[in-house]
Design a protein around this motif. Structure first.
Motif, PDB file in Angstrom:
ATOM      1  N   UNK A 106       8.173  17.988  -8.725  1.00 49.49           N
ATOM      2  CA  UNK A 106       7.462  16.640  -8.143  1.00 49.49           C
ATOM      3  C   UNK A 106       7.429  15.407  -9.319  1.00 49.49           C
ATOM      4  N   UNK A 107       8.143  16.373 -10.812  1.00 49.99           N
ATOM      5  CA  UNK A 107       8.647  14.718 -11.238  1.00 49.99           C
ATOM      6  C   UNK A 107       9.623  13.894 -10.560  1.00 49.99           C
ATOM      7  N   UNK A 108       9.349  12.543 -11.145  1.00 46.90           N
ATOM      8  CA  UNK A 108      10.364  11.878 -10.073  1.00 46.90           C
ATOM      9  C   UNK A 108       9.868   9.439 -10.547  1.00 46.90           C
ATOM     10  N   UNK A 109      11.182   9.375 -10.339  1.00 50.05           N
ATOM     11  CA  UNK A 109      11.164   7.779 -10.153  1.00 50.05           C
ATOM     12  C   UNK A 109      11.460   7.654  -9.156  1.00 50.05           C
ATOM     13  N   UNK A 110      10.917   6.631  -8.384  1.00 49.02           N
ATOM     14  CA  UNK A 110      10.403   5.464  -7.923  1.00 49.02           C
ATOM     15  C   UNK A 110      10.525   4.351  -7.798  1.00 49.02           C
ATOM     16  N   UNK A 111      12.148   3.409  -7.699  1.00 46.09           N
ATOM     17  CA  UNK A 111      11.149   1.744  -7.868  1.00 46.09           C
ATOM     18  C   UNK A 111      11.595   0.779  -6.661  1.00 46.09           C
ATOM     19  N   UNK A 112      10.854   0.362  -6.007  1.00 45.02           N
ATOM     20  CA  UNK A 112      10.603  -0.863  -5.737  1.00 45.02           C
ATOM     21  C   UNK A 112      10.563  -2.331  -5.183  1.00 45.02           C
ATOM     22  N   UNK A 113      11.768  -3.266  -4.472  1.00 46.48           N
ATOM     23  CA  UNK A 113      11.856  -4.616  -4.800  1.00 46.48           C
ATOM     24  C   UNK A 113      10.610  -4.629  -3.564  1.00 46.48           C
ATOM     25  N   UNK A 114      10.013  -5.795  -4.708  1.00 44.02           N
ATOM     26  CA  UNK A 114       8.868  -6.053  -4.286  1.00 44.02           C
ATOM     27  C   UNK A 114       9.574  -7.633  -3.756  1.00 44.02           C
ATOM     28  N   UNK A 115       9.241  -8.235  -2.207  1.00 42.59           N
ATOM     29  CA  UNK A 115       9.470  -9.093  -1.628  1.00 42.59           C
ATOM     30  C   UNK A 115       8.538 -10.091  -0.749  1.00 42.59           C
ATOM     31  N   UNK A 116       7.622 -10.803   0.237  1.00 48.92           N
ATOM     32  CA  UNK A 116       7.904 -11.825   1.028  1.00 48.92           C
ATOM     33  C   UNK A 116       8.763 -11.123   2.140  1.00 48.92           C
ATOM     34  N   UNK A 117       8.130 -12.589   3.481  1.00 48.11           N
ATOM     35  CA  UNK A 117       8.339 -11.961   4.479  1.00 48.11           C
ATOM     36  C   UNK A 117       9.584 -12.373   4.864  1.00 48.11           C
ATOM     37  N   UNK A 118      10.045 -13.626   3.860  1.00 49.94           N
ATOM     38  CA  UNK A 118      11.130 -14.138   4.321  1.00 49.94           C
ATOM     39  C   UNK A 118      12.090 -13.608   3.100  1.00 49.94           C
ATOM     40  N   UNK A 119      11.754 -12.787   2.703  1.00 46.15           N
ATOM     41  CA  UNK A 119      12.847 -11.783   1.953  1.00 46.15           C
ATOM     42  C   UNK A 119      12.877 -12.683   0.089  1.00 46.15           C
TER      43      UNK A 119
END
Length: 650
Positions: free
Chosen positions: A620-633
């Motif tokens: 269960x110990x984990x790290x997730x990284x997400x790049x946030x972008x709009x519809x145009x990238x």
């Protein structure tokens, strides 16, 4: 021939001084040697504190640590002697204050406050609170904090009817009011203290409060009344034959008569102060008298007479290195030359005054820096001692457990094989777990110096940029955060509210450091009890730091950092979201600057999470990284989701 006798006189003084110094050193180190033969118990602690007080001037004059107090602290902590720890902290703080190391003095006295509170001893607590208040009162920008400590001491002293601490607190509050020009309030406090000192038949306290009332009336412009109180204080000091008190009263009377333009009497009292100062060891009082008499002659237009006294003050100050008085004396010389119309010499004297002013500012900055480092070192050593004691207890418990195992195996021969098998298996598991715990502690130790180094660099930058207000604010907050980090990181788990408290303080420091280029928001789910949930210390901070320094500081316009925390079952989810430039843009900026190394804080934290996963045998110990972008990238920022197993107090 006279010159030869003069040289011989000072040579004899020098030889005598060195003989005295050598004799003092022999006494101190012989006493230290004798301490080693004493048994390590509470009596030795009390003996060390008494010797430290009696030989304190030896260490103070040489700017050295009082070795007796340091040994008393170490021994008291080892044998868990609370009274010894408290007294050693109090006396060490007083020693630091006598050397004008007010920040260190306050740190030691705050430790004494903590031990007094743990011991639930109100008399100790009054003493520690009043001493801390005096430390902060000596710092010109900490009067509000000084008032808070003295007010707490006063309330507690009145509760237990401790007259000595009541007098100290009331007098100190009066002095704070005096420093802020609230003369009527100051008089009210001094009169209360005076009445209590009279009832206690404490003549020295009576003399001090009479003089303080005189200062307040002089501040109000009521010079005749001020002179009346100065003379009353003088009479008590004459009965006590208190040379320092006499010098203070004579100087005060000289100042009051100078304001009344009664120059004859002003000269009379200032000359008496000069005469009395000859009986005082500290030569700074003689230098002050020379300076005051010179200023008085200058006011009367007798510039040549004034110059003689100014030069006597300067000669004495150069011999004893009184830089503040040298600055004031050269400024007075400059004013004297200016009044005579000799502008060239006036400018030369003013330049010398400014040189000493710059030197004092540099010394103050260096002293603040050195004291901050010393506070950190003292706290670090205290925590090391606590950890060693904890390890010793574990070792003793392990020894007892092994004895029980041995006796059990001897009594139950039939179960020897089975018991041996399970014992070896259990020992191997414990060893592996302890190895992982030690690795985890090592990783935490790597991360904290990394953060502390960055913060100390910011303080250093503020000081050298002469931004004193921001440096002071940053230094106060940083000292508090550093104390919190040292307390928290000795534990594997701490409560969520402590982690968030240190995180908020860290974010406040980073906002100040980054000129307020971002705002932050911390949200905790309503069903989460912050005091019951336990998490590893300093686990969130590296991701917050990464978001600030790689995402938000490069953003044009105001940045926003959002931290959301929720708990489900025995799993905590922390989401760190920023509206910065995104990872791709951040990598490009690093490459342009030639920076290719990874963040040490991120690298260490990843190692910590991996160890937490192994210790708890969970995925269960984990790290997730997400790049946030709009519809145009287009990059809108970065989101880090940190998932950790948690413990609960209950």
């Amino acid at each position: 021939m006279f010159k030869g006798y003069f040289y011989l006189f000072f040579l004899l003084l020098f030889i005598k001084g060195n003989i005295t110094l050598a004799q003092d050193s022999v006494i101190v180190y012989r006493t230290l040697d004798s301490a080693r033969t004493l048994p390590g118990d509470t009596s030795k602690v009390d003996w060390l504190i008494d010797k430290g007080k009696s030989l304190g001037r030896y260490f103070d004059k040489r700017g050295m640590e009082n070795l007796f107090f340091q040994e008393a602290i170490t021994l008291s902590q080892r044998i868990k002697y609370t009274r010894g720890i408290f007294n050693a902290y109090i006396e060490t703080g007083i020693s630091k204050r006598n050397k004008s190391e007010y920040l260190l003095a306050a740190d030691y006295h705050q430790k004494a406050v903590k031990y007094a509170e743990e011991a639930k001893n109100d008399l100790w607590l009054c003493n520690a609170l009043n001493n801390t208040g005096v430390d902060y009162r000596r710092m010109d920008d900490q009067l509000e904090k000084a008032f808070d400590y003295h007010f707490r001491a006063l309330q507690l002293a009145e509760k237990i009817n401790d007259v000595r601490n009541i007098c100290i607190a009331i007098n100190s509050i009066g002095n704070i009011k005096l420093s802020t020009d609230k003369y009527a309030e100051a008089i009210s406090h001094f009169e209360k203290a005076l009445e209590l000192e009279k009832q206690s038949k404490n003549s020295l306290g009576v003399a001090i409060n009479l003089g303080n009332i005189g200062y307040a009336y002089q501040g109000l412009g009521r010079l005749d009344l001020a002179i009346e109180y100065y003379k009353k204080s003088l009479a008590v000091n004459q009965q006590l034959n208190n040379s320092i008190g006499l010098a203070i009263c004579y100087n005060a009377l000289g100042s009051a008569y100078k304001e009344k333009k009664d120059y004859a009497r002003a000269h009379e009292y200032l000359n008496k102060a000069l005469e009395v100062n000859g009986n005082v060891d500290d030569k700074v009082h003689i230098a002050e008298s020379y300076l005051n008499i010179g200023k008085l002659w200058s006011l009367q237009g007798k510039y040549d007479e004034a110059h003689k006294y100014f030069m006597q003050c300067i000669d004495l100050c150069q011999t004893w290195r009184f830089k503040y008085l040298l600055m004031e004396a050269y400024k007075a010389v400059a004013d004297n030359y200016k009044a005579k119309g000799d502008f060239k010499r006036s400018m030369e004297a003013m330049e010398k005054s400014l040189v000493y002013k710059d030197s004092l500012l540099r010394e103050q900055s260096s002293l603040a820096w050195a004291q901050t480092q010393a506070v950190y070192e003292v706290d670090r050593k205290d925590n090391q001692i606590k950890l060693l004691e904890h390890d010793k207890q574990i070792s003793e418990l392990r020894t007892k457990r092994n004895v029980v195992y041995t006796l059990s195996m001897a009594g139950f021969v039939l179960m020897l094989a089975i018991g041996g098998f399970f014992y070896i298996r259990h020992r191997n598991l414990e060893t592996n777990k302890q190895t992982l715990q030690l690795e985890l502690r090592s990783l935490r130790a790597q991360m904290n110096p990394h953060f502390i180094f960055n913060s100390l660099s910011s303080i250093h930058r503020f000081i050298w940029s002469n931004n004193q207000e921001e440096a002071s604010d940053y230094l106060t907050k940083f000292s508090r955060l550093m104390r919190m980090i040292l307390d928290n990181t000795q534990y594997t788990f701490i409560s969520l509210n402590k982690e968030l408290e240190s995180l908020r303080l860290y974010l406040d420091l980073e906002k100040l450091r980054c000129n307020d280029v971002f705002d932050y928001q911390i949200t905790v789910a309503e069903d989460v009890n912050e005091e019951e949930v336990m998490i590893p210390p300093m686990i969130i901070q590296p991701y917050v730091e990464n978001a600030i320094w790689h995402g938000l500081v490069h953003k044009s316009g105001k940045g926003l950092l959002e931290i959301a925390i929720s708990v489900k079952g025995r799993t905590l989810t922390c989401t760190v979201t920023d509206n910065g430039i995104g990872r791709k843009k951040a990598i490009e900026i690093k490459e342009k600057k030639g920076q290719t190394h990874r963040s040490m804080g991120m690298k260490v934290t990843e190692g910590r999470i991996d160890l937490i996963r192994k210790i708890n045998n969970t995925k269960e110990a984990d790290v997730n990284i997400t790049d946030l972008e709009d519809e145009t990238g287009k990059a809108l920022g970065t989101q880090v989701k940190l998932i950790l197993p948690v413990e609960f107090i209950f």
